[in-house]
Design a protein around this motif. Structure first.
Motif, PDB file in Angstrom:
ATOM      1  N   GLY A 171       0.820  -1.203   0.000  1.00 50.71           N
ATOM      2  CA  GLY A 171       0.000   0.000   0.000  1.00 50.71           C
ATOM      3  C   GLY A 171       0.852   1.251   0.000  1.00 50.71           C
ATOM      4  O   GLY A 171       2.081   1.217  -0.121  1.00 50.71           O
ATOM      5  N   TYR A 172       0.197   2.359   0.141  1.00 46.87           N
ATOM      6  CA  TYR A 172       0.852   3.659   0.168  1.00 46.87           C
ATOM      7  C   TYR A 172       1.777   3.741   1.378  1.00 46.87           C
ATOM      8  O   TYR A 172       1.414   3.367   2.495  1.00 46.87           O
ATOM      9  N   ALA A 173       3.012   4.259   1.173  1.00 51.24           N
ATOM     10  CA  ALA A 173       3.994   4.385   2.256  1.00 51.24           C
ATOM     11  C   ALA A 173       4.417   5.836   2.372  1.00 51.24           C
ATOM     12  O   ALA A 173       4.863   6.445   1.393  1.00 51.24           O
ATOM     13  N   SER A 174       4.276   6.399   3.559  1.00 56.11           N
ATOM     14  CA  SER A 174       4.605   7.803   3.765  1.00 56.11           C
ATOM     15  C   SER A 174       5.637   7.944   4.871  1.00 56.11           C
ATOM     16  O   SER A 174       5.447   7.441   5.990  1.00 56.11           O
ATOM     17  N   PHE A 175       6.734   8.623   4.538  1.00 59.79           N
ATOM     18  CA  PHE A 175       7.792   8.932   5.500  1.00 59.79           C
ATOM     19  C   PHE A 175       8.015  10.439   5.539  1.00 59.79           C
ATOM     20  O   PHE A 175       9.130  10.908   5.729  1.00 59.79           O
ATOM     21  N   GLU A 176       6.961  11.201   5.379  1.00 60.25           N
ATOM     22  CA  GLU A 176       7.090  12.654   5.321  1.00 60.25           C
ATOM     23  C   GLU A 176       7.579  13.210   6.654  1.00 60.25           C
ATOM     24  O   GLU A 176       7.077  12.868   7.725  1.00 60.25           O
ATOM     25  N   GLY A 177       8.598  14.085   6.548  1.00 64.44           N
ATOM     26  CA  GLY A 177       9.106  14.760   7.730  1.00 64.44           C
ATOM     27  C   GLY A 177       9.837  13.865   8.700  1.00 64.44           C
ATOM     28  O   GLY A 177      10.124  14.281   9.831  1.00 64.44           O
ATOM     29  N   VAL A 178      10.178  12.651   8.301  1.00 61.73           N
ATOM     30  CA  VAL A 178      10.884  11.734   9.191  1.00 61.73           C
ATOM     31  C   VAL A 178      12.332  12.187   9.340  1.00 61.73           C
ATOM     32  O   VAL A 178      12.946  12.708   8.400  1.00 61.73           O
ATOM     33  N   SER A 179      12.878  11.980  10.530  1.00 57.98           N
ATOM     34  CA  SER A 179      14.272  12.310  10.801  1.00 57.98           C
ATOM     35  C   SER A 179      15.051  11.024  11.036  1.00 57.98           C
ATOM     36  O   SER A 179      14.741  10.265  11.962  1.00 57.98           O
ATOM     37  N   PHE A 180      16.051  10.774  10.152  1.00 62.26           N
ATOM     38  CA  PHE A 180      16.930   9.613  10.302  1.00 62.26           C
ATOM     39  C   PHE A 180      18.312  10.118  10.710  1.00 62.26           C
ATOM     40  O   PHE A 180      19.063  10.656   9.895  1.00 62.26           O
ATOM     41  N   VAL A 189      14.126  -2.765  -0.940  1.00 65.45           N
ATOM     42  CA  VAL A 189      12.740  -2.542  -0.526  1.00 65.45           C
ATOM     43  C   VAL A 189      11.870  -2.426  -1.773  1.00 65.45           C
ATOM     44  O   VAL A 189      12.271  -1.863  -2.786  1.00 65.45           O
ATOM     45  N   CYS A 190      10.679  -2.970  -1.682  1.00 64.64           N
ATOM     46  CA  CYS A 190       9.735  -2.919  -2.801  1.00 64.64           C
ATOM     47  C   CYS A 190       8.543  -2.052  -2.408  1.00 64.64           C
ATOM     48  O   CYS A 190       7.797  -2.396  -1.480  1.00 64.64           O
ATOM     49  N   PHE A 191       8.397  -0.908  -3.115  1.00 61.58           N
ATOM     50  CA  PHE A 191       7.262  -0.018  -2.897  1.00 61.58           C
ATOM     51  C   PHE A 191       6.295  -0.218  -4.063  1.00 61.58           C
ATOM     52  O   PHE A 191       6.537   0.266  -5.173  1.00 61.58           O
ATOM     53  N   SER A 192       5.195  -0.930  -3.820  1.00 57.16           N
ATOM     54  CA  SER A 192       4.247  -1.205  -4.900  1.00 57.16           C
ATOM     55  C   SER A 192       3.306  -0.047  -5.156  1.00 57.16           C
ATOM     56  O   SER A 192       2.766   0.087  -6.257  1.00 57.16           O
ATOM     57  N   SER A 193       3.071   0.777  -4.156  1.00 60.86           N
ATOM     58  CA  SER A 193       2.251   1.970  -4.318  1.00 60.86           C
ATOM     59  C   SER A 193       3.122   3.193  -4.071  1.00 60.86           C
ATOM     60  O   SER A 193       4.342   3.097  -4.053  1.00 60.86           O
ATOM     61  N   GLY A 194       2.496   4.331  -3.892  1.00 59.93           N
ATOM     62  CA  GLY A 194       3.262   5.553  -3.729  1.00 59.93           C
ATOM     63  C   GLY A 194       4.158   5.519  -2.508  1.00 59.93           C
ATOM     64  O   GLY A 194       3.801   4.976  -1.457  1.00 59.93           O
ATOM     65  N   ALA A 195       5.353   6.105  -2.652  1.00 56.70           N
ATOM     66  CA  ALA A 195       6.304   6.218  -1.543  1.00 56.70           C
ATOM     67  C   ALA A 195       6.663   7.687  -1.385  1.00 56.70           C
ATOM     68  O   ALA A 195       7.227   8.296  -2.302  1.00 56.70           O
ATOM     69  N   TRP A 196       6.336   8.239  -0.221  1.00 57.30           N
ATOM     70  CA  TRP A 196       6.569   9.657   0.018  1.00 57.30           C
ATOM     71  C   TRP A 196       7.621   9.832   1.105  1.00 57.30           C
ATOM     72  O   TRP A 196       7.465   9.355   2.224  1.00 57.30           O
ATOM     73  N   PHE A 197       8.695  10.560   0.720  1.00 60.50           N
ATOM     74  CA  PHE A 197       9.753  10.916   1.667  1.00 60.50           C
ATOM     75  C   PHE A 197       9.931  12.434   1.665  1.00 60.50           C
ATOM     76  O   PHE A 197      11.042  12.938   1.757  1.00 60.50           O
ATOM     77  N   ARG A 198       8.842  13.147   1.547  1.00 55.99           N
ATOM     78  CA  ARG A 198       8.909  14.600   1.476  1.00 55.99           C
ATOM     79  C   ARG A 198       9.425  15.193   2.780  1.00 55.99           C
ATOM     80  O   ARG A 198       9.002  14.802   3.876  1.00 55.99           O
ATOM     81  N   GLU A 199      10.387  16.152   2.623  1.00 54.94           N
ATOM     82  CA  GLU A 199      10.968  16.853   3.777  1.00 54.94           C
ATOM     83  C   GLU A 199      11.634  15.900   4.764  1.00 54.94           C
ATOM     84  O   GLU A 199      11.850  16.258   5.929  1.00 54.94           O
ATOM     85  N   THR A 200      11.963  14.719   4.325  1.00 53.79           N
ATOM     86  CA  THR A 200      12.636  13.757   5.197  1.00 53.79           C
ATOM     87  C   THR A 200      14.105  14.139   5.334  1.00 53.79           C
ATOM     88  O   THR A 200      14.741  14.556   4.356  1.00 53.79           O
ATOM     89  N   ALA A 201      14.659  13.988   6.534  1.00 50.93           N
ATOM     90  CA  ALA A 201      16.051  14.354   6.793  1.00 50.93           C
ATOM     91  C   ALA A 201      16.864  13.102   7.077  1.00 50.93           C
ATOM     92  O   ALA A 201      16.570  12.363   8.031  1.00 50.93           O
TER      93      ALA A 201
END
Length: 662
Positions: A171-180, A189-201
């Protein structure tokens, strides 16, 4: 950490003491949930009283171990409520172990603080999974976890290592704003749907090697402070790195099946795009390449757009693409553009240091693997075409083996200092006979602006196109002949400085053509240019000058034979008289005036008269007098011949010289 049995081994029990609930002949292992304490069942299969006692014993920050346990939303909520910290109103867990656990319904770990390591290896989430604003101060392991529904890690923080190696997101995976803060590993990794890493650090290394993105992937605004590793990653849909800051970018052998956007991205460190394949457009508009030494070699099936990009250090671009747009691109140091198949646009580019644009004749060889760069999205002529130089300062630009037949030079500064080397080709005049007038266009190199001018100023535009003059594109400015003449003049000097006199001669021809058609010039000058063009093609067409010379000689011979030679050569007569007897005799020789020939014209055309006329004409060509007695008409004809025919001969010699001069 010891790994559990492979999911494919259905009859292999896990390495921990497991519940075994539901064991039967078909499933000899049963429930794989780890036993709770000294009890004989996992948390899911404990009796209500035992489960309540276990949960009551938990406190904030407690370690929990529920490997292999099947969870429902209600059961998970009970566990997290048991570790709720009253001071923060957030669940707080010590070391958390959910390896191979299964979440049949929605699983919410929102705002959970994992004080110790958190392990979800091979866990399966069948419903929606949420880790929003969760914090992972220790190691976070999600290796080979499977997420069947949507999953959100928005605003979560990972202070230690985080590993998602081999995980699958259906499904949809969102990592927006995540801090690593530690190493983030998303390899395979397999992203079958949308993958969002917006503003991720990503403060440390980020690994996406061999990751696959089947739907849109968004990294816009993301920050990769140390290194970003996307080696052999595959992006099947729209990909966005807009405004991202990517240090140590490595996209070697990655593939982008749809549009990829790196516009306004910054690359503070080295950049690796070797072997990257863009099937659609690759956008680098406004990107900042601060320390990139090489970009490519890469392949793009459509356009590579570098409009407004900035290169801060000496760089080499190695690109095979249908189009490469460098409008307003700024090179603050030396640059080399090695291209294949591409149509290049350099409008308004800023070249502060020497820049070379060259067509690479052979494919690049990749170091890993050691093989030629595949160019499957491209076919046809691998040559490079330049479409525009308008608005740039060409003083530092060198072109090598470039097709300039459609290049627009209008607006270029210091065009006379442009270096044209190798096998650079320009537009040609139309071939074949003019269908409306009985002549052929003189074959020569031209600039695209002359094609556009002639197409616009033809009596009928369709007529100009039918003749072979290329019509202007919609955005082409309408230039006057004087402006086109200036382009020819500057390009001629450029070629002359490069010791390319023959091609420079073509541009002198083009300059004179535009001056001849310039209605703002005096009529006398235009008439002189018209005569110069008609007689010898501005001193560059030996055949035309020789044709006129032959015609002039034939006309002179005809006039001489018919009217210029006397009927008979005058014979001098000598008479004498004695001045004094026995002392002196005075002799006087008189030559009678030539007698004009009479009789029918056909009778005058004799072999003898032709031979005499030919001798007169040949001497006239070399500016000598034949000494032949002539009639009055013949005398004036010889004078005219001695003036005009040597000039025509000189023009022919000049034209030959212009073609063989080095």
């Amino acid at each position: 950490m010891t790994s559990a049995a492979s999911p494919s081994s259905a009859n292999t029990p896990p390495h921990w003491h497991h519940c075994a609930h539901g064991t039967n002949v078909e499933d000899p292992v049963g429930c794989r949930g780890v036993l709770v304490g000294d009890r004989t069942a996992c948390l899911a299969h404990l009796e209500e009283s035992a489960r309540a006692a276990y949960l009551d014993a938990l406190e904030p920050g407690a370690d929990i171990d529920h490997r292999g346990t099947p969870f429902t939303s209600d059961l998970l909520d009970q566990v997290l409520n048991a570790v709720l910290d009253p001071t923060t109103d957030q669940p707080r867990v010590g070391r958390a172990r959910f390896d191979s656990a299964s979440f049949a319904t929605d699983a919410s770990f929102e705002r959970v603080s994992f004080s110790g390591d958190a392990s979800f290896e091979r866990a399966s989430f069948l419903g929606r999974a949420s880790f929003e604003t969760a914090s992972f101060p220790g190691t976070a392991l999600f290796e080979e976890a499977s997420f069947s529904g949507a999953v959100q890690f928005d605003q979560a923080s990972f202070s230690g290592k985080s590993r998602f190696v081999g995980a699958s997101f259906t499904g949809y995976a969102s990592f927006e704003g995540v801090s690593f803060s530690g190493v983030a590993d998303f390899s395979r990794v397999c992203f079958s749907s949308g993958a969002w890493f917006r503003e991720t650090a990503f403060s440390s290394a980020a690994h996406f090697g061999k990751a696959s993105f089947s739907d849109e992937a968004r990294f816009d605004g993301a920050t990769f402070s140390t290194s970003a590793w996307f080696v052999q990653a595959s992006f099947a849909d729209f990909t966005l790195f807009r405004g991202a800051s990517i240090s140590g970018a490595e996209f070697r052998n990655a593939s982008f099946a749809s549009d990829a956007w790196f516009d306004r991205a910054s690359f503070p460190d080295t950049v690796g795009f070797a072997g990257v394949c863009f099937s659609a457009d690759a956008h680098f508009d406004g990107a900042q390449f601060e320390a990139a030494k090489t970009v490519g070699p890469l392949v793009c099936g459509q356009r590579v757009i570098l409009d407004g990009a900035v290169f801060g250090q000496p760089v080499t671009l190695e690109i095979a693409a249908r189009q490469v747009s460098c409008a307003r691109t700024q090179w603050a140091s030396a640059a080399t553009l090695q291209l294949r198949y591409a149509e290049l646009d350099l409008r308004d580019a800023v070249l502060e240091w020497p820049a070379l644009v060259a067509a690479r004749p052979t494919p690049w060889t990749l170091p890993f693997p050691h093989a030629p760069l595949p160019e499957a999205p491209l076919s046809g002529d691998p040559g490079v075409r330049l479409s525009s130089l308008g608005g740039i300062d060409a003083a530092h630009l060198a072109l090598h083996d470039i097709d300039l037949s459609e290049c627009r030079f209008a607006g270029t500064v210091h065009l006379d200092q442009l270096k044209v080397d190798g096998w650079c080709t320009f537009a040609r005049t139309p071939t074949g006979w003019n269908r409306h007038f009985p002549w052929r266009w003189s074959p020569r190199n031209t600039v695209a602006e002359e094609h556009h001018w002639r197409s616009r100023n033809a009596p009928h535009p369709d007529q100009a196109t039918a003749q072979g003059w290329t019509p202007p594109p919609p955005d082409a400015p309408e230039l006057r002949p004087a402006a086109v003449a200036a382009l020819y003049r500057q390009l001629r000097k450029s070629l002359e400085d490069g010791r390319n006199e023959p091609d420079a001669a073509d541009f002198y021809y083009g300059e004179c053509e535009m001056r001849r058609h310039d209605t703002t010039r005096p009529r006398g000058e235009r008439a002189l240019l018209m005569a110069y063009w008609a007689l010898s093609g501005y001193g560059l067409r030996a055949t035309r000058a020789l044709a006129w010379l032959g015609a002039a000689m034939a006309a002179t011979i005809m006039v001489m034979v018919l009217w210029g030679l006397p009927a008979d050569d005058p014979k001098p007569t000598t008479t004498g008289r004695e001045v004094a007897v026995g002392q002196q005799v005075v002799l006087t020789t008189d030559t009678p005036d030539p007698v004009n020939p009479t009789g029918p014209l056909t009778e005058r055309a004799t072999t003898e008269r032709f031979e005499k006329a030919l001798r007169v004409v040949i001497n006239s060509v070399v500016f000598r007098s034949s000494g032949q007695d002539l009639t009055t008409a013949g005398t004036y004809t010889e004078m005219t011949s001695r003036l005009a025919e040597p000039i025509l001969l000189g023009l022919a010699v000049l034209a030959v010289r212009s073609r063989v001069k080095r």
